[in-house]
Design an enzyme around this catalytic site. Sequence first.
Site, PDB file in Angstrom:
ATOM      1  N   ARG A   1       0.755  -1.533   0.320  1.00 46.91           N
ATOM      2  CA  ARG A   1       0.073  -0.084   0.124  1.00 46.91           C
ATOM      3  C   ARG A   1       0.932   0.989   0.336  1.00 46.91           C
ATOM      4  O   ARG A   1       0.686   2.317   0.575  1.00 46.91           O
ATOM      5  CB  ARG A   1      -1.006  -0.190   0.903  1.00 46.91           C
ATOM      6  CG  ARG A   1      -2.170  -1.066   0.531  1.00 46.91           C
ATOM      7  CD  ARG A   1      -3.420  -0.380   0.999  1.00 46.91           C
ATOM      8  NE  ARG A   1      -4.531  -0.798   0.555  1.00 46.91           N
ATOM      9  CZ  ARG A   1      -5.650  -1.112   0.993  1.00 46.91           C
ATOM     10  NH1 ARG A   1      -6.036  -0.077   2.235  1.00 46.91           N
ATOM     11  NH2 ARG A   1      -6.621  -2.026   0.897  1.00 46.91           N
TER      12      ARG A   1
ATOM     13  N   SER B   1     -11.458   1.166   4.521  1.00 40.71           N
ATOM     14  CA  SER B   1     -10.609   0.515   5.791  1.00 40.71           C
ATOM     15  C   SER B   1      -9.908   2.213   6.402  1.00 40.71           C
ATOM     16  O   SER B   1      -9.272   2.484   5.704  1.00 40.71           O
ATOM     17  CB  SER B   1      -9.811  -0.470   5.499  1.00 40.71           C
ATOM     18  OG  SER B   1     -10.253  -1.613   4.683  1.00 40.71           O
TER      19      SER B   1
ATOM     20  N   GLU C   1      -4.952   4.477   7.423  1.00 42.30           N
ATOM     21  CA  GLU C   1      -4.833   4.748   6.158  1.00 42.30           C
ATOM     22  C   GLU C   1      -5.059   5.768   5.247  1.00 42.30           C
ATOM     23  O   GLU C   1      -5.057   6.191   4.047  1.00 42.30           O
ATOM     24  CB  GLU C   1      -6.222   3.126   5.434  1.00 42.30           C
ATOM     25  CG  GLU C   1      -5.223   2.732   4.097  1.00 42.30           C
ATOM     26  CD  GLU C   1      -4.448   2.018   3.674  1.00 42.30           C
ATOM     27  OE1 GLU C   1      -3.214   2.790   3.306  1.00 42.30           O
ATOM     28  OE2 GLU C   1      -3.562   0.938   4.707  1.00 42.30           O
TER      29      GLU C   1
HETATM   30  C1  LIG Z   1     -15.438   1.656  -0.370  1.00 44.30           C
HETATM   31  C2  LIG Z   1     -14.088   1.410  -0.371  1.00 44.30           C
HETATM   32  C3  LIG Z   1     -13.027   0.084  -0.688  1.00 44.30           C
HETATM   33  C4  LIG Z   1     -11.694   0.095  -0.700  1.00 44.30           C
HETATM   34  N1  LIG Z   1     -10.715  -0.860  -0.752  1.00 44.30           N
HETATM   35  C5  LIG Z   1     -10.140  -0.956  -1.805  1.00 44.30           C
HETATM   36  C6  LIG Z   1      -8.960  -1.926  -1.901  1.00 44.30           C
HETATM   37  O1  LIG Z   1      -9.813  -3.084  -1.873  1.00 44.30           O
HETATM   38  N2  LIG Z   1      -8.606  -2.362  -1.651  1.00 44.30           N
HETATM   39  C7  LIG Z   1      -8.075  -0.865  -2.024  1.00 44.30           C
HETATM   40  O2  LIG Z   1      -6.206  -0.774  -1.879  1.00 44.30           O
HETATM   41  N3  LIG Z   1      -7.733   0.204  -1.548  1.00 44.30           N
HETATM   42  C8  LIG Z   1      -8.861  -0.138  -1.514  1.00 44.30           C
HETATM   43  N4  LIG Z   1     -10.053   1.361  -1.051  1.00 44.30           N
HETATM   44  C9  LIG Z   1      -9.034   2.770  -0.922  1.00 44.30           C
HETATM   45  C10 LIG Z   1      -9.115   3.395  -2.425  1.00 44.30           C
HETATM   46  O3  LIG Z   1      -8.636   3.110  -3.497  1.00 44.30           O
HETATM   47  C11 LIG Z   1      -8.673   4.704  -1.862  1.00 44.30           C
HETATM   48  O4  LIG Z   1      -9.442   5.794  -1.469  1.00 44.30           O
HETATM   49  C12 LIG Z   1      -8.743   5.647  -4.121  1.00 44.30           C
HETATM   50  O5  LIG Z   1      -8.060   4.623  -4.613  1.00 44.30           O
HETATM   51  C13 LIG Z   1      -7.720   6.552  -3.618  1.00 44.30           C
HETATM   52  O6  LIG Z   1      -8.576   7.575  -4.615  1.00 44.30           O
HETATM   53  P1  LIG Z   1      -9.300   8.676  -4.778  1.00 44.30           P
HETATM   54  O7  LIG Z   1      -9.079   9.428  -6.490  1.00 44.30           O
HETATM   55  O8  LIG Z   1      -9.856   9.050  -4.372  1.00 44.30           O
HETATM   56  O9  LIG Z   1      -8.306   9.644  -4.312  1.00 44.30           O
HETATM   57  P2  LIG Z   1      -7.987  11.251  -3.236  1.00 44.30           P
HETATM   58  O10 LIG Z   1      -8.930  10.437  -2.488  1.00 44.30           O
HETATM   59  O11 LIG Z   1      -7.861  11.951  -4.374  1.00 44.30           O
HETATM   60  O12 LIG Z   1      -6.310  10.932  -3.569  1.00 44.30           O
HETATM   61  C14 LIG Z   1      -5.570  10.587  -2.286  1.00 44.30           C
HETATM   62  C15 LIG Z   1      -4.614  11.091  -2.213  1.00 44.30           C
HETATM   63  O13 LIG Z   1      -3.634  11.133  -3.317  1.00 44.30           O
HETATM   64  C16 LIG Z   1      -1.988  12.424  -3.486  1.00 44.30           C
HETATM   65  N5  LIG Z   1      -3.055  13.068  -4.782  1.00 44.30           N
HETATM   66  C17 LIG Z   1      -4.388  13.776  -5.876  1.00 44.30           C
HETATM   67  N6  LIG Z   1      -3.910  14.137  -6.922  1.00 44.30           N
HETATM   68  C18 LIG Z   1      -2.411  13.759  -6.655  1.00 44.30           C
HETATM   69  C19 LIG Z   1      -1.898  13.598  -8.350  1.00 44.30           C
HETATM   70  N7  LIG Z   1      -2.115  14.107  -9.117  1.00 44.30           N
HETATM   71  N8  LIG Z   1      -0.636  12.969  -7.731  1.00 44.30           N
HETATM   72  C20 LIG Z   1       0.707  13.101  -6.746  1.00 44.30           C
HETATM   73  N9  LIG Z   1      -0.820  13.017  -5.811  1.00 44.30           N
HETATM   74  C21 LIG Z   1      -1.958  13.322  -6.025  1.00 44.30           C
HETATM   75  C22 LIG Z   1      -4.077  13.094  -2.488  1.00 44.30           C
HETATM   76  O14 LIG Z   1      -3.490  14.393  -1.809  1.00 44.30           O
HETATM   77  C23 LIG Z   1      -4.445  12.690  -1.661  1.00 44.30           C
HETATM   78  O15 LIG Z   1      -3.163  12.234  -0.792  1.00 44.30           O
HETATM   79  C24 LIG Z   1     -11.141   1.388  -0.683  1.00 44.30           C
HETATM   80  C25 LIG Z   1     -11.649   2.446  -0.117  1.00 44.30           C
HETATM   81  C26 LIG Z   1     -12.929   2.520  -0.225  1.00 44.30           C
HETATM   82  C27 LIG Z   1     -13.806   3.934  -0.497  1.00 44.30           C
END
Ligand SMILES: Cc1cc2nc3c(=O)[nH]c(=O)nc-3n(C[C@H](O)[C@H](O)[C@H](O)COP(=O)(O)OP(=O)(O)OC[C@H]3O[C@@H](n4cnc5c(N)ncnc54)[C@H](O)[C@@H]3O)c2cc1C
Length: 296
Positions: free
Chosen positions: A169, A217, A289
């Site tokens: 992760r 999580s 996380e």
């Molecule tokens: C219901 C649920 C189930 C999930 N199940 C899993 C699972 O099975 N396995 C797993 O691995 N994960 C799991 N997750 C976690 C999930 O993978 C992450 O929450 C998700 O991928 C984050 O993506 P986001 O686009 O919303 O990122 P954001 O929340 O928008 O950003 C995440 C981070 O990236 C940074 N960031 C944003 N843009 C950039 C950029 N261009 N360059 C560098 N950094 C940047 C942000 O500042 C922040 O720190 C789950 C989440 C949820 C809500």
Amino acid sequence: MNLNYLKKDVDITELSNFKTKAFTKLYFEIRSRQDIDKIYEIALYAKKEKLKILFIWWGTNLLFAFDIYDWIVIKNCLQWWTYDKNTKILESQTSEKISDIAKKLEYDYGQDLWHRFIGLPWSIGWAVFGNAWCFGLETEGNFKEAEVLDMYTWKIEVMDKEKVKFSYRNSIFKETNKYFIINVKFDLNEKNEKYSSDVDNIDFRENKQPKWNSGGSFFKNPAKELSAGKAIEDVWLKWYRHNDTFFSEKHANFLINSKENWNWQDLIYLIDLAKTKVKHKFGVELESEVRIIYNT
Ligand SMILES: Cc1cc2nc3c(=O)[nH]c(=O)nc-3n(C[C@H](O)[C@H](O)[C@H](O)COP(=O)(O)OP(=O)(O)OC[C@H]3O[C@@H](n4cnc5c(N)ncnc54)[C@H](O)[C@@H]3O)c2cc1C
């Protein structure tokens, strides 16, 4: 410096999955490749005014613990991807949803290597940033390279797997927070998984995970033999409610906000309560996380 493209006093409640009521003083959306040049300008301004910058893709990994963010929020909206059937190379801008890509690869190209990523929230950028993990499949497995903007040198560079230093992760991007990830490439020629699994991930996402506003999580597993969910259950916090926030009855490590526009203080209360109780019972620190953003 003319920064009139920065919007002022913007409601960003919808930009975090927890939907806590939140505003930011300054806001910018990256909608084209040219907009990436503006990051440099914004960063210069931020340095001069001593402002911090927060990047967002879809906000499912962020909890806003403030009413008004005094700094600058930059949302990356760049969406475009392509897959070459012959070379099996996938290239994508980082705001694309990994689940949509996995689905299309399977249905339109007969490429089912990423089947287990169907239903995984959210951006393909974060999947690299956090080395997303689904039933033995990790983003790292087929990663080829990323085009990034180094926020220290202001140079655009291409980083291969060795430079990205993936771990559980984690990656150099998450570790250092000094890169803006623009584009990512994957080589989907070979199945590369930690272990194989025939779990029905679509059913799992649909029926076994809570559907409310959450960040997935919430805590990392504190030890190999103790999952965060089990620890929370064992201190009797599973489905423990504090106003409209609670740890889910379906999965104790899912912290839920059941009301939109709710205040963040209730969530922080529950987070602190879980940390204190788990520390007291098991002697381990729960570490989140999800990234909690404070206005400090
Ligand atoms: C219901 C649920 C189930 C999930 N199940 C899993 C699972 O099975 N396995 C797993 O691995 N994960 C799991 N997750 C976690 C999930 O993978 C992450 O929450 C998700 O991928 C984050 O993506 P986001 O686009 O919303 O990122 P954001 O929340 O928008 O950003 C995440 C981070 O990236 C940074 N960031 C944003 N843009 C950039 C950029 N261009 N360059 C560098 N950094 C940047 C942000 O500042 C922040 O720190 C789950 C989440 C949820 C809500």
